[in-house]
Scaffold this active site. Structure first.
Site, PDB file in Angstrom:
ATOM      1  N   TRP A 181       0.869  -1.182   0.000  1.00  0.00           N
ATOM      2  CA  TRP A 181       0.000   0.000   0.000  1.00  0.00           C
ATOM      3  C   TRP A 181       0.901   1.225   0.000  1.00  0.00           C
ATOM      4  O   TRP A 181       1.865   1.284   0.764  1.00  0.00           O
ATOM      5  CB  TRP A 181      -0.918   0.042   1.234  1.00  0.00           C
ATOM      6  N   GLU A 222      -3.215  -3.143  -2.202  1.00  0.00           N
ATOM      7  CA  GLU A 222      -4.349  -2.535  -1.489  1.00  0.00           C
ATOM      8  C   GLU A 222      -4.702  -1.204  -2.149  1.00  0.00           C
ATOM      9  O   GLU A 222      -3.845  -0.348  -2.338  1.00  0.00           O
ATOM     10  CB  GLU A 222      -3.968  -2.301  -0.017  1.00  0.00           C
ATOM     11  N   LYS A 224      -7.120   2.421  -2.479  1.00  0.00           N
ATOM     12  CA  LYS A 224      -7.672   3.424  -1.566  1.00  0.00           C
ATOM     13  C   LYS A 224      -8.382   4.498  -2.368  1.00  0.00           C
ATOM     14  O   LYS A 224      -8.060   4.706  -3.542  1.00  0.00           O
ATOM     15  CB  LYS A 224      -6.536   4.018  -0.728  1.00  0.00           C
ATOM     16  N   ASP A 257      -9.607  -2.885   1.910  1.00  0.00           N
ATOM     17  CA  ASP A 257      -9.710  -2.324   3.261  1.00  0.00           C
ATOM     18  C   ASP A 257     -11.067  -1.638   3.306  1.00  0.00           C
ATOM     19  O   ASP A 257     -11.370  -0.799   2.441  1.00  0.00           O
ATOM     20  CB  ASP A 257      -8.553  -1.327   3.455  1.00  0.00           C
ATOM     21  N   HIS A 260     -11.681   2.108   2.683  1.00  0.00           N
ATOM     22  CA  HIS A 260     -11.137   2.710   1.461  1.00  0.00           C
ATOM     23  C   HIS A 260     -12.123   2.846   0.311  1.00  0.00           C
ATOM     24  O   HIS A 260     -11.719   2.802  -0.853  1.00  0.00           O
ATOM     25  CB  HIS A 260      -9.922   1.907   0.994  1.00  0.00           C
ATOM     26  N   HIS A 284      -8.465  -5.945   4.912  1.00  0.00           N
ATOM     27  CA  HIS A 284      -8.143  -5.176   6.102  1.00  0.00           C
ATOM     28  C   HIS A 284      -9.478  -4.803   6.714  1.00  0.00           C
ATOM     29  O   HIS A 284     -10.248  -4.069   6.095  1.00  0.00           O
ATOM     30  CB  HIS A 284      -7.385  -3.892   5.741  1.00  0.00           C
ATOM     31  N   ASP A 292     -11.663   7.347   6.149  1.00  0.00           N
ATOM     32  CA  ASP A 292     -10.847   6.207   6.542  1.00  0.00           C
ATOM     33  C   ASP A 292     -10.229   6.464   7.915  1.00  0.00           C
ATOM     34  O   ASP A 292      -9.017   6.555   8.058  1.00  0.00           O
ATOM     35  CB  ASP A 292      -9.747   6.018   5.479  1.00  0.00           C
ATOM     36  N   ASP A 294     -10.102   4.708  10.638  1.00  0.00           N
ATOM     37  CA  ASP A 294      -9.464   3.598  11.349  1.00  0.00           C
ATOM     38  C   ASP A 294      -9.828   3.523  12.818  1.00  0.00           C
ATOM     39  O   ASP A 294      -8.969   3.354  13.681  1.00  0.00           O
ATOM     40  CB  ASP A 294      -7.937   3.636  11.134  1.00  0.00           C
ATOM     41  N   ASP A 325      -6.915  -3.705  10.682  1.00  0.00           N
ATOM     42  CA  ASP A 325      -6.137  -2.498  10.382  1.00  0.00           C
ATOM     43  C   ASP A 325      -6.860  -1.272  10.936  1.00  0.00           C
ATOM     44  O   ASP A 325      -7.735  -0.725  10.278  1.00  0.00           O
ATOM     45  CB  ASP A 325      -5.934  -2.353   8.865  1.00  0.00           C
TER      46      ASP A 325
END
Ligand code: RNT
Ligand code: ZN
Length: 418
Positions: A181, A222, A224, A257, A260, A284, A292, A294, A325
């Site tokens: 990534w 990955e 995004k 993910d 994303h 993820h 994003d 997290d 993640d």
């Protein structure tokens, strides 16, 4: 309700609770080392800001500052979570001898020997990530930079990461999922959208020309949608990553993910779409709030739905590589780790307790009324009793029992880190 009553209730629906628990115990879920120190790692100046469009917010006391502290915190988490754990490392967590340091293009397997020892002593496999962010050589682009020297540095980092991933798989057994990534992209409207993508494609080609055994090392790409400071254009977009993986079967797999994508898109729905084409995919699992962000993974609708698709598409047989993640610096980090890992386990166990065959039958017969009733009633089935039993059998604390342990650890260890 007791476990035996819960077991009977599920049996009436055609669900074998024992088989569900037995299955989940063997499914590896990757625990990301970066929740413990706010994605800082050990190879750069911790006072410099994170780059690449990712951010942690908060300054809750107790951040791990050394490999020893991070490992101690992970050990605390390992006491409190059921299920099969795999470690997930970033290259920036290389451990150097006193006075030694190697830049990312020069990293070697030996810089991860202490992690191998850590994992081996605990019976854990290990995944790996080259770290293409938070480093002076981000210009700010990395693999897609127009600057030859910059690109070379990061390609060499990617190749070093392949060698390290092969080492981790050889030493620890199982697969090493190696995720590529980058935060490459632009804050504002680009003058050239294709150039960076072509350079990115060629750079990944070069990285993957480094020899590795695809049965053991699983390189991923990955995608995004955007990041902070990288709002207008992301080089590794969804179409880029999926096309790259599709064009390189047997060499790399796509990674999604769930932070994303645009907010009304759901990764749960994308899992079966990709599995209709790709033999293997990687995930993820995170929790995006408006972006994003997290946040810690909760036992919420989308986490359950992701777990349901993994289960009913046969993902637990190795086709879906599951990793966490997220990184929250505003709360106790050991608790953040534990909460998210337990919730992923809960979601997977819940998914394993659903009458998939019956739901499929109802759908195929067009009985959407009965399907809705069944799905809704399952939501209040005695899942908690099965979850408690799952934890109990692995000698792990039940809900209500683990948080006091973390409070003790906080008082004895984390609060002393000033
Ligand atoms: C960033 C990506 C990436 C990182 C980790 C640290 O948006 O999700 O996976 O979070 O590699
Ligand atoms: Zn991610």
């Amino acid at each position: 309700m007791s476990y035996s009553e819960a077991k009977e209730r599920y049996a009436k629906l055609g669900v074998d609770v024992e088989a569900a628990m037995a299955k989940l115990r063997d499914v590896p879920v990757s625990l990301h080392c970066w929740q413990g120190d706010d994605v800082r790692g050990f190879d750069t100046d911790p006072s410099k800001p994170l780059t690449g469009g990712i951010q942690t917010t908060g300054n809750y006391p107790g951040r791990a500052r050394t490999p020893e502290e991070l490992m101690a915190d992970i050990d605390e988490v390992l006491k409190l979570i059921p299920g099969k754990v795999k470690m997930n490392l970033h290259a920036s967590y290389a451990i150097f001898e006193k006075g030694e340091w190697a830049d990312r293009d020069k990293l070697e397997p030996k810089h991860f020997k202490k992690w191998v020892d850590f994992c081996r002593e605990r019976g854990l496999g290990c995944d790996f990530n080259p770290t293409f962010f938070s480093h002076p050589k981000c210009d700010p682009l990395t693999l897609s930079s127009p600057n030859e020297e910059t690109r070379r540095f990061w390609i060499d980092h990617g190749k070093a990461s392949i060698r390290i991933s092969q080492y981790l798989a050889d030493e620890l057994g199982g697969e090493c999922v190696m995720n590529i990534w980058t935060g490459d992209g632009f804050k504002d409207v680009p003058g050239d959208r294709m150039g960076p993508r072509v350079r990115y494609r060629e750079a990944i080609d070069e990285i993957l020309s480094e020899p590795y055994d695809f049965n053991k090392v699983k390189p991923c790409v990955e995608s995004k949608v955007f990041g902070i400071g990288v709002e207008a254009y992301t080089v590794g977009s969804a179409e880029f990553a999926l096309s790259y993986a599709a064009a390189n079967p047997g060499k790399c797999i796509p990674l999604m993910d769930n932070g994303h994508y645009h907010p009304t898109e759901v990764v749960s729905d994308k899992i079966p779409a990709l599995l209709a084409f790709y033999p293997e995919i990687a995930l993820h699992v995170t929790r995006p709030i408006r972006w994003d962000s997290d946040h810690v993974v909760l036992y919420d609708d989308e986490t359950r739905e992701i777990a349901r698709e993994i289960v009913r598409c046969g993902g637990l047989e190795g086709r879906v590589k599951i990793a966490l993640d997220y990184f929250d610096a505003s709360i106790n980090r050991v608790s953040a780790w534990t909460t998210g890992f337990r919730n992923m386990q809960k979601a997977l166990l819940f998914a394993l307790l659903q009458p998939d065959a019956e739901e499929k039958r109802l759908q195929d017969q067009g009985d959407f009324t009965a399907l809705m009733v069944l799905q809704e009633e399952l939501k209040t089935a005695p899942f908690g009793d099965v979850w408690d039993e799952y934890c109990r059998r692995q000698g792990k604390p039940l809900d209500g029992e683990w948080f006091p342990e973390i409070r003790k650890y906080e008082a004895a260890v984390l609060s002393k880190r000033v």
